[in-house]
Enzyme design. Structure first.
Site, PDB file in Angstrom:
ATOM      1  N   GLU A   1       0.860  -1.188   0.000  1.00  0.00           N
ATOM      2  CA  GLU A   1       0.000   0.000   0.000  1.00  0.00           C
ATOM      3  C   GLU A   1       0.897   1.239   0.000  1.00  0.00           C
ATOM      4  O   GLU A   1       1.550   1.534   0.994  1.00  0.00           O
ATOM      5  CB  GLU A   1      -0.922  -0.057   1.224  1.00  0.00           C
ATOM      6  CG  GLU A   1      -1.864   1.105   1.337  1.00  0.00           C
ATOM      7  CD  GLU A   1      -2.593   1.430   0.039  1.00  0.00           C
ATOM      8  OE1 GLU A   1      -3.278   0.557  -0.521  1.00  0.00           O
ATOM      9  OE2 GLU A   1      -2.463   2.576  -0.433  1.00  0.00           O
TER      10      GLU A   1
ATOM     11  N   CYS B   1       3.883  -2.925  -8.484  1.00  0.00           N
ATOM     12  CA  CYS B   1       2.582  -2.431  -8.034  1.00  0.00           C
ATOM     13  C   CYS B   1       2.732  -1.179  -7.155  1.00  0.00           C
ATOM     14  O   CYS B   1       3.070  -0.124  -7.682  1.00  0.00           O
ATOM     15  CB  CYS B   1       1.799  -3.553  -7.364  1.00  0.00           C
ATOM     16  SG  CYS B   1       0.028  -3.224  -7.367  1.00  0.00           S
TER      17      CYS B   1
ATOM     18  N   ARG C   1      -3.268   5.350  -9.860  1.00  0.00           N
ATOM     19  CA  ARG C   1      -3.497   4.330  -8.827  1.00  0.00           C
ATOM     20  C   ARG C   1      -4.844   3.647  -9.042  1.00  0.00           C
ATOM     21  O   ARG C   1      -5.776   4.272  -9.527  1.00  0.00           O
ATOM     22  CB  ARG C   1      -3.501   4.958  -7.428  1.00  0.00           C
ATOM     23  CG  ARG C   1      -2.148   5.453  -6.979  1.00  0.00           C
ATOM     24  CD  ARG C   1      -2.240   6.042  -5.571  1.00  0.00           C
ATOM     25  NE  ARG C   1      -2.638   5.043  -4.590  1.00  0.00           N
ATOM     26  CZ  ARG C   1      -3.557   5.250  -3.648  1.00  0.00           C
ATOM     27  NH1 ARG C   1      -4.200   6.386  -3.560  1.00  0.00           N
ATOM     28  NH2 ARG C   1      -3.852   4.293  -2.788  1.00  0.00           N
TER      29      ARG C   1
ATOM     30  N   ILE D   1      -3.293  -6.838  -8.594  1.00  0.00           N
ATOM     31  CA  ILE D   1      -4.078  -6.659  -7.367  1.00  0.00           C
ATOM     32  C   ILE D   1      -4.236  -5.159  -7.115  1.00  0.00           C
ATOM     33  O   ILE D   1      -3.262  -4.479  -6.771  1.00  0.00           O
ATOM     34  CB  ILE D   1      -3.382  -7.332  -6.160  1.00  0.00           C
ATOM     35  CG1 ILE D   1      -3.086  -8.804  -6.455  1.00  0.00           C
ATOM     36  CG2 ILE D   1      -4.239  -7.180  -4.906  1.00  0.00           C
ATOM     37  CD1 ILE D   1      -2.130  -9.467  -5.468  1.00  0.00           C
ATOM     38  N   ARG D   2      -5.448  -4.663  -7.300  1.00  0.00           N
ATOM     39  CA  ARG D   2      -5.699  -3.213  -7.191  1.00  0.00           C
ATOM     40  C   ARG D   2      -4.536  -2.435  -7.823  1.00  0.00           C
ATOM     41  O   ARG D   2      -3.927  -1.563  -7.223  1.00  0.00           O
ATOM     42  CB  ARG D   2      -5.916  -2.806  -5.723  1.00  0.00           C
ATOM     43  CG  ARG D   2      -7.189  -3.382  -5.132  1.00  0.00           C
ATOM     44  CD  ARG D   2      -7.457  -2.893  -3.726  1.00  0.00           C
ATOM     45  NE  ARG D   2      -6.338  -3.186  -2.838  1.00  0.00           N
ATOM     46  CZ  ARG D   2      -5.561  -2.275  -2.281  1.00  0.00           C
ATOM     47  NH1 ARG D   2      -5.770  -1.003  -2.505  1.00  0.00           N
ATOM     48  NH2 ARG D   2      -4.582  -2.633  -1.500  1.00  0.00           N
TER      49      ARG D   2
ATOM     50  N   HIS E   1       2.475  -8.377 -10.177  1.00  0.00           N
ATOM     51  CA  HIS E   1       3.288  -8.979  -9.106  1.00  0.00           C
ATOM     52  C   HIS E   1       4.077 -10.189  -9.611  1.00  0.00           C
ATOM     53  O   HIS E   1       3.622 -11.326  -9.433  1.00  0.00           O
ATOM     54  CB  HIS E   1       2.376  -9.430  -7.959  1.00  0.00           C
ATOM     55  CG  HIS E   1       1.750  -8.311  -7.209  1.00  0.00           C
ATOM     56  ND1 HIS E   1       2.327  -7.749  -6.096  1.00  0.00           N
ATOM     57  CD2 HIS E   1       0.612  -7.623  -7.438  1.00  0.00           C
ATOM     58  CE1 HIS E   1       1.560  -6.772  -5.646  1.00  0.00           C
ATOM     59  NE2 HIS E   1       0.517  -6.671  -6.447  1.00  0.00           N
TER      60      HIS E   1
ATOM     61  N   GLU F   1       6.471 -11.493  -8.311  1.00  0.00           N
ATOM     62  CA  GLU F   1       6.993 -12.252  -7.173  1.00  0.00           C
ATOM     63  C   GLU F   1       6.032 -13.354  -6.731  1.00  0.00           C
ATOM     64  O   GLU F   1       6.391 -14.182  -5.904  1.00  0.00           O
ATOM     65  CB  GLU F   1       7.333 -11.304  -6.008  1.00  0.00           C
ATOM     66  CG  GLU F   1       6.142 -10.690  -5.285  1.00  0.00           C
ATOM     67  CD  GLU F   1       5.535  -9.493  -6.024  1.00  0.00           C
ATOM     68  OE1 GLU F   1       5.828  -9.293  -7.213  1.00  0.00           O
ATOM     69  OE2 GLU F   1       4.742  -8.779  -5.392  1.00  0.00           O
TER      70      GLU F   1
HETATM   71  N1  GLN Z   1      -3.503   0.022  -4.712  1.00  0.00           N
HETATM   72  C1  GLN Z   1      -2.281  -0.046  -3.978  1.00  0.00           C
HETATM   73  C2  GLN Z   1      -1.652   1.317  -3.740  1.00  0.00           C
HETATM   74  O1  GLN Z   1      -2.182   2.311  -4.107  1.00  0.00           O
HETATM   75  C3  GLN Z   1      -1.285  -0.935  -4.673  1.00  0.00           C
HETATM   76  C4  GLN Z   1      -1.738  -2.364  -4.632  1.00  0.00           C
HETATM   77  C5  GLN Z   1      -0.631  -3.382  -4.679  1.00  0.00           C
HETATM   78  O2  GLN Z   1       0.556  -3.085  -4.486  1.00  0.00           O
HETATM   79  N2  GLN Z   1      -1.002  -4.615  -4.887  1.00  0.00           N
HETATM   80  O3  GLN Z   1      -0.625   1.391  -3.162  1.00  0.00           O
END
Ligand code: GLN
Length: 199
Positions: A50, A81, A110, A138-139, A179, A181
C-alpha cells in the site's frame, strides 16, 4: 559485479515473496528497514503493498530521503505495483498529501483498473522474454503517460484496458503494475538481476 546485494524495502508490503525469488536466483537479498541497510545494497526492490502507508513509514523511519538520493544517483531499482507507484514522478488518483520517491519519468494512475476488476490474472508479452508471463494484478496501477527516456515493456493485450502500459524501464530503473513475485515465474526478476549486473 559478480554477486550484487539486492535490498528489499521491508517496512511494508510483500517482502518475503521478493526475498524468496531473489534468493532462489542465488542473489544476496536483504531486508531494508534502515538507512544503514540501504547503504550496503547495490540495488533495491520496492514491493507491492500500500503506497500510502509506504511513504509514511519511509518518512517515519528516515528512509525517504536516502531512498530518493540513491534512486536519483542511479541505484538499479525495481518496483512492483505499489512499488511502481513509489517510483513515479507523477500520480493520478493519489491520496491527499501522498508523496512518491520518484525517479521514473512516468505518470501512474493508482487503482486504475476500477473496483469491478480489483484483481485479475492474465498472460502478457514482456519485452525480451520469449513466452508470455503470467501476470497477477491486485488493485493495480497503470502507466498513464511516459517521458521520452522511458521504454514500455508490457501492455494489456485485450479487453477494456487493451494497450495500457503495465511495465516500463528507464535505464536501470524498472517497474511493473503486476506482481512477478507471486506465481512461480522468475524471469522478470532475472531480467532485473541482469540489469543490476550490467550497471
Ligand atoms: N492500490 C495499492 C496502492 O495504491 C497498490 C496495490 C498493490 O501493491 N497490490 O498502493
Amino acid at each position: 559485479m559478480p554477486s550484487p546485494s539486492i535490498g528489499v524495502f521491508a517496512l511494508q508490503g510483500d517482502v518475503r515473496e521478493h526475498l524468496r525469488v531473489l534468493n532462489d536466483l542465488g542473489v544476496d537479498a536483504v531486508r531494508v528497514r534502515r538507512p544503514e541497510e540501504l547503504a550496503r545494497c547495490d540495488a533495491l526492490v520496492l514491493p507491492g503493498g500500500e503506497s500510502t502507508t509506504m511513504y509514511k513509514l519511509a518518512r517515519t523511519f528516515e528512509l525517504f530521503e536516502p531512498l530518493v538520493d540513491r534512486i536519483r544517483s542511479g541505484m538499479p531499482t525495481f518496483g512492483t505495483c505499489a512499488g511502481m507507484i513509489m517510483m513515479a514522478d507523477r500520480l493520478e488518483d493519489a491520496a491527499e498529501g501522498q508523496e512518491t520517491l520518484g525517479g521514473l519519468d512516468i505518470t501512474v494512475r493508482r487503482n486504475a483498473f476500477g473496483r469491478q476488476v480489483d484483481s485479475f490474472e492474465g498472460e502478457l508479452d514482456f519485452d525480451g522474454l520469449g513466452d508470455p508471463v503470467h501476470a497477477v494484478f491486485i488493485r493495480a496501477p497503470w502507466v498513464e503517460d511516459l517521458g521520452e527516456g522511458v521504454e514500455p515493456l508490457a501492455t494489456i493485450p485485450a479487453g477494456e484496458a487493451a494497450g495500457r502500459i503495465v511495465a516500463v524501464r528507464q535505464g536501470s530503473l524498472m517497474a511493473t503494475s503486476f506482481h512477478p513475485e507471486v506465481g512461480g515465474d522468475d524471469r522478470i526478476h532475472r531480467y532485473f538481476v541482469d540489469l543490476v549486473k550490467q550497471s
